[in-house]
Motif scaffolding. Structure first.
Motif, PDB file in Angstrom:
ATOM      1  N   ASN A   1       0.865  -1.174   0.000  1.00 46.76           N
ATOM      2  CA  ASN A   1       0.000   0.000   0.000  1.00 46.76           C
ATOM      3  C   ASN A   1       0.904   1.227   0.000  1.00 46.76           C
ATOM      4  O   ASN A   1       1.599   1.488   0.979  1.00 46.76           O
ATOM      5  CB  ASN A   1      -0.887  -0.008   1.244  1.00 46.76           C
ATOM      6  CG  ASN A   1      -1.320  -1.421   1.623  1.00 46.76           C
ATOM      7  OD1 ASN A   1      -1.991  -2.088   0.838  1.00 46.76           O
ATOM      8  ND2 ASN A   1      -0.909  -1.902   2.789  1.00 46.76           N
ATOM      9  N   ILE A   2       0.909   1.954  -1.107  1.00 46.72           N
ATOM     10  CA  ILE A   2       1.868   3.041  -1.285  1.00 46.72           C
ATOM     11  C   ILE A   2       1.269   4.382  -0.854  1.00 46.72           C
ATOM     12  O   ILE A   2       0.228   4.807  -1.357  1.00 46.72           O
ATOM     13  CB  ILE A   2       2.346   3.131  -2.745  1.00 46.72           C
ATOM     14  CG1 ILE A   2       3.019   1.806  -3.165  1.00 46.72           C
ATOM     15  CG2 ILE A   2       3.315   4.290  -2.930  1.00 46.72           C
ATOM     16  CD1 ILE A   2       3.545   1.803  -4.591  1.00 46.72           C
TER      17      ILE A   2
ATOM     18  N   ALA B   1      -3.241   1.795  -3.492  1.00 47.85           N
ATOM     19  CA  ALA B   1      -3.134   3.186  -3.044  1.00 47.85           C
ATOM     20  C   ALA B   1      -3.454   3.257  -1.560  1.00 47.85           C
ATOM     21  O   ALA B   1      -4.341   2.561  -1.067  1.00 47.85           O
ATOM     22  CB  ALA B   1      -4.099   4.073  -3.825  1.00 47.85           C
ATOM     23  N   HIS B   2      -2.722   4.131  -0.859  1.00 46.80           N
ATOM     24  CA  HIS B   2      -2.864   4.255   0.597  1.00 46.80           C
ATOM     25  C   HIS B   2      -3.183   5.710   0.954  1.00 46.80           C
ATOM     26  O   HIS B   2      -2.374   6.416   1.556  1.00 46.80           O
ATOM     27  CB  HIS B   2      -1.550   3.807   1.236  1.00 46.80           C
ATOM     28  CG  HIS B   2      -1.644   3.430   2.678  1.00 46.80           C
ATOM     29  ND1 HIS B   2      -2.730   2.787   3.233  1.00 46.80           N
ATOM     30  CD2 HIS B   2      -0.755   3.593   3.702  1.00 46.80           C
ATOM     31  CE1 HIS B   2      -2.501   2.554   4.509  1.00 46.80           C
ATOM     32  NE2 HIS B   2      -1.322   3.058   4.835  1.00 46.80           N
TER      33      HIS B   2
ATOM     34  N   ALA C   1      -5.314   9.511  -7.770  1.00 45.55           N
ATOM     35  CA  ALA C   1      -4.999   9.857  -9.157  1.00 45.55           C
ATOM     36  C   ALA C   1      -3.494  10.017  -9.356  1.00 45.55           C
ATOM     37  O   ALA C   1      -2.948   9.601 -10.389  1.00 45.55           O
ATOM     38  CB  ALA C   1      -5.722  11.136  -9.557  1.00 45.55           C
ATOM     39  N   ASP C   2      -2.815  10.607  -8.385  1.00 42.16           N
ATOM     40  CA  ASP C   2      -1.362  10.795  -8.495  1.00 42.16           C
ATOM     41  C   ASP C   2      -0.647   9.449  -8.567  1.00 42.16           C
ATOM     42  O   ASP C   2       0.262   9.251  -9.378  1.00 42.16           O
ATOM     43  CB  ASP C   2      -0.835  11.602  -7.307  1.00 42.16           C
ATOM     44  CG  ASP C   2      -1.213  13.076  -7.382  1.00 42.16           C
ATOM     45  OD1 ASP C   2      -1.684  13.513  -8.452  1.00 42.16           O
ATOM     46  OD2 ASP C   2      -1.047  13.788  -6.368  1.00 42.16           O
ATOM     47  N   LEU C   3      -1.044   8.519  -7.707  1.00 44.06           N
ATOM     48  CA  LEU C   3      -0.415   7.195  -7.757  1.00 44.06           C
ATOM     49  C   LEU C   3      -0.797   6.473  -9.043  1.00 44.06           C
ATOM     50  O   LEU C   3       0.056   5.823  -9.670  1.00 44.06           O
ATOM     51  CB  LEU C   3      -0.828   6.360  -6.548  1.00 44.06           C
ATOM     52  CG  LEU C   3      -0.249   4.937  -6.539  1.00 44.06           C
ATOM     53  CD1 LEU C   3       1.275   4.958  -6.455  1.00 44.06           C
ATOM     54  CD2 LEU C   3      -0.832   4.105  -5.400  1.00 44.06           C
TER      55      LEU C   3
ATOM     56  N   HIS D   1      -5.607  -2.371  -5.555  1.00 39.52           N
ATOM     57  CA  HIS D   1      -6.508  -2.133  -4.433  1.00 39.52           C
ATOM     58  C   HIS D   1      -6.338  -0.736  -3.864  1.00 39.52           C
ATOM     59  O   HIS D   1      -5.394  -0.019  -4.203  1.00 39.52           O
ATOM     60  CB  HIS D   1      -6.275  -3.172  -3.324  1.00 39.52           C
ATOM     61  CG  HIS D   1      -4.910  -3.122  -2.723  1.00 39.52           C
ATOM     62  ND1 HIS D   1      -3.829  -3.771  -3.277  1.00 39.52           N
ATOM     63  CD2 HIS D   1      -4.424  -2.492  -1.615  1.00 39.52           C
ATOM     64  CE1 HIS D   1      -2.747  -3.558  -2.544  1.00 39.52           C
ATOM     65  NE2 HIS D   1      -3.091  -2.774  -1.527  1.00 39.52           N
ATOM     66  N   ILE D   2      -7.255  -0.387  -3.008  1.00 37.22           N
ATOM     67  CA  ILE D   2      -7.203   0.874  -2.250  1.00 37.22           C
ATOM     68  C   ILE D   2      -7.358   0.514  -0.774  1.00 37.22           C
ATOM     69  O   ILE D   2      -8.246  -0.254  -0.405  1.00 37.22           O
ATOM     70  CB  ILE D   2      -8.320   1.838  -2.685  1.00 37.22           C
ATOM     71  CG1 ILE D   2      -8.133   2.259  -4.145  1.00 37.22           C
ATOM     72  CG2 ILE D   2      -8.371   3.067  -1.769  1.00 37.22           C
ATOM     73  CD1 ILE D   2      -9.322   3.004  -4.734  1.00 37.22           C
TER      74      ILE D   2
END
Length: 245
Positions: free
Chosen positions: A28-29, A57-58, A88-90, A103-104
């Motif tokens: 999860n980034i 996304a984190h 959106a940035d990731l 995933h989110i």
């Protein structure tokens, strides 16, 4: 053999991702809310691709000062704008690298708040509506966000924490409490084995509570994260459990 997913929160400024990636199956980034920027997202995503680790996304409350671990008072429009921008940035970084968003997973206080606050859960789901058919949402079992996500047709995966203790209501023991974190690798193994094999989690008081999990989190910013992951990679197979890659 049982195959499980182990995820890790990464891109949070510790620069330990190269060490962690060989031992996890999803990550999860951090994407700018509590930590992270385009440079860190790019670096960590490249490492994930190299090690065949799924990427999520984190997003967080936009609160870098408190590392996203404090509930903040923020206007709904501002929060929605921030969450959308973070994901959106990731997504833009991943697209440039040919990586799919898997995933989110919300971070910190936002994760905890949408687990118990129906209105906030609905606001978050509204933010990620465009991703509901292609991307999983990591949610805690027996939570408001789980209930509303299922009702609205989102794809979910249940998440449990391998390095955190639980209260009897399945909320996490506060980080202000001495038993919040599980740091000893053997204790983490015992904790996760009970969840995997028994479908329940043992609280610090000794009570066993039903839980569901498709993915198990090891926090990337704990002092013993690497030691825990290395230990699990060796010990779990002895219990007929594999970390899937």
């Amino acid at each position: 053999m049982i195959k499980i997913d182990i995820n890790c929160d990464v891109g949070e400024g510790l620069d330990n991702e190269a060490q962690l990636m060989p031992f996890i199956s999803s990550c999860n980034i951090a994407c700018g809310g509590h930590a992270g920027d385009t440079v860190s997202m790019m670096k960590v995503a490249r490492l994930a691709k190299e090690h065949h680790v799924l990427v999520g996304a984190h997003p967080s409350y936009p609160d870098r000062e408190n590392f996203g671990r404090t509930t903040i008072q923020i206007a709904e429009k501002k929060l929605k704008k921030s969450i959308l921008a973070q994901i959106a940035d990731l997504s833009a970084v991943l697209k440039s690298l040919g990586i799919e968003l898997n995933h989110i997973k919300p971070h910190g206080a936002l994760y905890n708040d949408i687990a118990r606050d129906r209105e906030l859960a609905l606001l978050f789901l509204d933010c990620i509506e465009k991703y509901k058919k292609e991307v999983f949402l990591y949610v805690p079992y027996h939570s408001r966000i789980e209930e509303e996500a299922l009702r609205l047709g989102f794809q979910i995966k249940y998440e449990a924490f391998a390095d955190r203790n639980y209260n009897a209501d399945l909320s996490l023991v506060s980080r202000n409490e001495p038993l919040a974190l599980i740091q000893n690798p053997k204790d983490v193994e015992t904790h996760i084995l009970h969840m995997v094999t028994k479908g329940s989690v043992v609280t610090p008081s000794g009570k066993s509570v039903k839980i569901k999990a498709d993915t198990y989190c090891i926090h990337g910013d704990s002092p013993s994260t690497l030691q825990i992951l290395m230990y699990l990679s060796k010990q779990l197979p002895k219990n007929q459990i594999l970390i899937k890659k």
